[in-house]
Motif scaffolding. Structure first.
Motif, PDB file in Angstrom:
ATOM      1  N   VAL A   3     169.918  85.239  67.006  1.00 57.47           N
ATOM      2  CA  VAL A   3     170.778  86.201  66.307  1.00 57.47           C
ATOM      3  C   VAL A   3     171.067  85.686  64.900  1.00 57.47           C
ATOM      4  O   VAL A   3     171.544  84.564  64.725  1.00 57.47           O
ATOM      5  CB  VAL A   3     172.106  86.426  67.059  1.00 57.47           C
ATOM      6  CG1 VAL A   3     172.974  87.445  66.316  1.00 57.47           C
ATOM      7  CG2 VAL A   3     171.838  86.892  68.488  1.00 57.47           C
ATOM      8  N   ARG A   5     173.109  86.490  61.354  1.00 61.51           N
ATOM      9  CA  ARG A   5     174.305  87.262  60.976  1.00 61.51           C
ATOM     10  C   ARG A   5     174.540  87.346  59.473  1.00 61.51           C
ATOM     11  O   ARG A   5     175.563  87.848  59.039  1.00 61.51           O
ATOM     12  CB  ARG A   5     175.545  86.652  61.644  1.00 61.51           C
ATOM     13  CG  ARG A   5     175.470  86.646  63.174  1.00 61.51           C
ATOM     14  CD  ARG A   5     176.668  85.940  63.760  1.00 61.51           C
ATOM     15  NE  ARG A   5     176.584  85.802  65.200  1.00 61.51           N
ATOM     16  CZ  ARG A   5     177.077  86.669  66.082  1.00 61.51           C
ATOM     17  NH1 ARG A   5     177.694  87.751  65.659  1.00 61.51           N
ATOM     18  NH2 ARG A   5     176.959  86.464  67.384  1.00 61.51           N
ATOM     19  N   SER A   6     173.601  86.835  58.668  1.00 61.32           N
ATOM     20  CA  SER A   6     173.765  86.853  57.220  1.00 61.32           C
ATOM     21  C   SER A   6     172.432  87.098  56.540  1.00 61.32           C
ATOM     22  O   SER A   6     171.391  86.600  56.989  1.00 61.32           O
ATOM     23  CB  SER A   6     174.354  85.524  56.734  1.00 61.32           C
ATOM     24  OG  SER A   6     174.296  85.426  55.319  1.00 61.32           O
ATOM     25  N   GLU A   9     170.354  83.951  55.488  1.00 61.66           N
ATOM     26  CA  GLU A   9     169.997  82.970  56.509  1.00 61.66           C
ATOM     27  C   GLU A   9     168.528  82.917  56.867  1.00 61.66           C
ATOM     28  O   GLU A   9     168.104  82.006  57.549  1.00 61.66           O
ATOM     29  CB  GLU A   9     170.782  83.249  57.810  1.00 61.66           C
ATOM     30  CG  GLU A   9     172.224  82.844  57.786  1.00 61.66           C
ATOM     31  CD  GLU A   9     172.894  83.118  59.121  1.00 61.66           C
ATOM     32  OE1 GLU A   9     172.185  83.304  60.128  1.00 61.66           O
ATOM     33  OE2 GLU A   9     174.131  83.159  59.149  1.00 61.66           O
ATOM     34  N   TYR A  50     166.849  95.076  63.087  1.00 57.46           N
ATOM     35  CA  TYR A  50     167.773  94.910  61.958  1.00 57.46           C
ATOM     36  C   TYR A  50     168.848  95.975  62.077  1.00 57.46           C
ATOM     37  O   TYR A  50     168.560  97.179  62.057  1.00 57.46           O
ATOM     38  CB  TYR A  50     167.037  95.063  60.633  1.00 57.46           C
ATOM     39  CG  TYR A  50     167.917  94.867  59.419  1.00 57.46           C
ATOM     40  CD1 TYR A  50     167.992  93.628  58.787  1.00 57.46           C
ATOM     41  CD2 TYR A  50     168.678  95.906  58.902  1.00 57.46           C
ATOM     42  CE1 TYR A  50     168.802  93.438  57.679  1.00 57.46           C
ATOM     43  CE2 TYR A  50     169.494  95.730  57.806  1.00 57.46           C
ATOM     44  CZ  TYR A  50     169.549  94.501  57.189  1.00 57.46           C
ATOM     45  OH  TYR A  50     170.368  94.303  56.097  1.00 57.46           O
ATOM     46  N   SER A  53     176.834  94.898  62.280  1.00 59.99           N
ATOM     47  CA  SER A  53     177.910  94.519  63.199  1.00 59.99           C
ATOM     48  C   SER A  53     179.073  95.500  63.128  1.00 59.99           C
ATOM     49  O   SER A  53     179.987  95.449  63.953  1.00 59.99           O
ATOM     50  CB  SER A  53     178.400  93.104  62.884  1.00 59.99           C
ATOM     51  OG  SER A  53     178.808  93.010  61.524  1.00 59.99           O
ATOM     52  N   PRO A  71     180.445  94.391  68.939  1.00 54.34           N
ATOM     53  CA  PRO A  71     179.267  93.643  68.479  1.00 54.34           C
ATOM     54  C   PRO A  71     178.680  92.749  69.571  1.00 54.34           C
ATOM     55  O   PRO A  71     177.458  92.624  69.685  1.00 54.34           O
ATOM     56  CB  PRO A  71     179.813  92.822  67.306  1.00 54.34           C
ATOM     57  CG  PRO A  71     180.955  93.644  66.778  1.00 54.34           C
ATOM     58  CD  PRO A  71     181.577  94.260  67.995  1.00 54.34           C
ATOM     59  N   GLU A  72     179.545  92.137  70.385  1.00 55.08           N
ATOM     60  CA  GLU A  72     179.064  91.257  71.457  1.00 55.08           C
ATOM     61  C   GLU A  72     178.279  92.048  72.501  1.00 55.08           C
ATOM     62  O   GLU A  72     177.260  91.583  73.020  1.00 55.08           O
ATOM     63  CB  GLU A  72     180.243  90.533  72.115  1.00 55.08           C
ATOM     64  CG  GLU A  72     180.938  89.511  71.232  1.00 55.08           C
ATOM     65  CD  GLU A  72     181.786  90.144  70.139  1.00 55.08           C
ATOM     66  OE1 GLU A  72     182.190  91.330  70.290  1.00 55.08           O
ATOM     67  OE2 GLU A  72     182.028  89.473  69.118  1.00 55.08           O
ATOM     68  N   ILE A  75     174.822  92.885  71.110  1.00 54.26           N
ATOM     69  CA  ILE A  75     173.921  91.743  71.220  1.00 54.26           C
ATOM     70  C   ILE A  75     173.380  91.633  72.644  1.00 54.26           C
ATOM     71  O   ILE A  75     172.178  91.450  72.862  1.00 54.26           O
ATOM     72  CB  ILE A  75     174.641  90.438  70.816  1.00 54.26           C
ATOM     73  CG1 ILE A  75     174.932  90.443  69.315  1.00 54.26           C
ATOM     74  CG2 ILE A  75     173.811  89.210  71.184  1.00 54.26           C
ATOM     75  CD1 ILE A  75     175.844  89.319  68.863  1.00 54.26           C
ATOM     76  N   MET A  88     171.876  91.046  62.733  1.00 52.19           N
ATOM     77  CA  MET A  88     173.045  91.920  62.820  1.00 52.19           C
ATOM     78  C   MET A  88     174.065  91.463  61.789  1.00 52.19           C
ATOM     79  O   MET A  88     174.846  90.553  62.006  1.00 52.19           O
ATOM     80  CB  MET A  88     173.652  91.898  64.225  1.00 52.19           C
ATOM     81  CG  MET A  88     174.626  93.032  64.449  1.00 52.19           C
ATOM     82  SD  MET A  88     175.122  93.231  66.171  1.00 52.19           S
ATOM     83  CE  MET A  88     176.294  91.888  66.328  1.00 52.19           C
ATOM     84  N   VAL A  89     174.011  92.101  60.634  1.00 52.76           N
ATOM     85  CA  VAL A  89     174.821  91.682  59.492  1.00 52.76           C
ATOM     86  C   VAL A  89     175.925  92.708  59.239  1.00 52.76           C
ATOM     87  O   VAL A  89     175.814  93.871  59.640  1.00 52.76           O
ATOM     88  CB  VAL A  89     173.943  91.532  58.236  1.00 52.76           C
ATOM     89  CG1 VAL A  89     172.912  90.427  58.432  1.00 52.76           C
ATOM     90  CG2 VAL A  89     173.240  92.844  57.882  1.00 52.76           C
ATOM     91  N   PRO A  90     177.000  92.302  58.577  1.00 57.52           N
ATOM     92  CA  PRO A  90     178.034  93.274  58.224  1.00 57.52           C
ATOM     93  C   PRO A  90     177.502  94.261  57.189  1.00 57.52           C
ATOM     94  O   PRO A  90     176.798  93.863  56.255  1.00 57.52           O
ATOM     95  CB  PRO A  90     179.153  92.410  57.622  1.00 57.52           C
ATOM     96  CG  PRO A  90     178.835  91.003  58.007  1.00 57.52           C
ATOM     97  CD  PRO A  90     177.364  90.930  58.163  1.00 57.52           C
TER      98      PRO A  90
END
Length: 305
Positions: A3, A5-6, A9, A50, A53, A71-72, A75, A88-90
């Protein structure tokens, strides 16, 4: 499943990617994701999803839809579909103001290293949602990726959508919502101390702390299943404001049949099966107890207990 998240990354190996909000990950969303997994295996590439969140409409002037899943949960559901990498990004100001071609080139083609893109027929992206499937088609030859567009998916002639699922839940049509989700609608929450009114009435309940954004359900009483240590217990769940006790806070409390134990601090999943009745203000506690007994008996009969 890895996962991410940014946006800062990652730089991936060649991949097949699904792009979308995947709000609720209903059966139409699953078709897209399952196609990604299948295609990636056939091509010997990574399967990537892609998504966000949060809901992109949180940054718009329109009312943000209530969340169907956390979000959990998102996932967990996507992991079960066999995806290799979930990004999964904001959805933030950067995403909001990113030009469609910049998103396609810098994020999808460079960072995700997409060789094959799969999207739903109505997928939109980029600033002011100017990116669409037609744009993806136009750039296909220039940038050398394969594109696959999943047609609208219907059930009994009705287009499947997160909006329709919310409408079903808000009207208490849980079974219909479950059919479109492809699973039982699930609320996850932490067990907290309540006012212990259920215990005083002879029906000790667990009170779940959840985000108010998750309050999609019609207030009322439901037949449910509660999962404790991977075991499923039939239960009766009240959703709403307990008008008999003049409560103003939104509550979710569950009476778990044939269970006796301390669950405070535990995180539980409550799966919704069937709407029993709307919330009622009772004139006396005896009348309330009688109705709860009836709700419990209906639930026992439904589960064959």
């Amino acid at each position: 499943m890895k996962v991410i998240r940014s946006l800062s990354e990652f730089k991936l190996e060649p991949s097949v990617v699904a792009l979308g909000t995947f709000d609720g990950v209903h059966i139409a969303h699953k078709k897209v994701i399952e196609k990604v997994v299948k295609t990636a295996k056939e091509k010997g590439l990574q399967s990537v999803v892609y998504t966000f969140s949060n809901h992109p409409k949180e940054l718009s002037d329109v009312e943000t839809p209530k969340r169907l899943i956390t979000p959990e949960q998102k996932i967990s559901i996507i992991k079960k579909l066999g995806v290799d990498i979930l990004i999964m990004v904001p959805f933030d100001e950067t995403q909001l103001n990113m030009q469609a071609e910049v998103f396609l080139v810098d994020i999808v083609l460079k960072n995700i290293n997409a060789k094959h893109i799969i999207v739903g027929y109505d997928y939109r992206f980029g600033k002011n949602a100017k990116g669409c499937v037609n744009m993806l088609k136009q750039y296909q030859a220039e940038y050398g990726y394969e594109l696959e567009i999943i047609d609208p998916i219907r059930k009994d002639g009705i287009l499947i959508s997160s909006t329709l699922i919310r409408q079903h839940l808000l009207s208490g049509q849980v079974a219909s919502a479950n059919e479109l989700l492809g699973r039982k609608y699930d609320i996850r929450g932490k067990v907290i101390h309540g006012k212990h009114m259920g215990r005083k009435l002879g029906f000790p309940t667990v009170n779940l702390k959840t985000d108010y954004e998750m309050s999609v359900l019609r207030p009322g009483v439901y037949m449910t299943e509660t999962i404790i240590d991977k075991k499923v217990y039939p239960s009766v769940t009240n959703v709403g404001f307990n008008p008999t006790f003049n409560q103003t806070d939104f509550n979710i409390e569950t009476y778990i049949l044939d269970f006796d134990g301390d669950l405070y601090g535990e995180t539980l999943d409550v799966l919704f099966i069937r709407f029993i009745r709307k919330e009622i203000r009772f004139d006396s506690l005896d009348a309330l107890i009688e109705k709860i007994e009836s709700d419990v008996q209906l639930t026992r009969e439904f589960f064959g207990l």
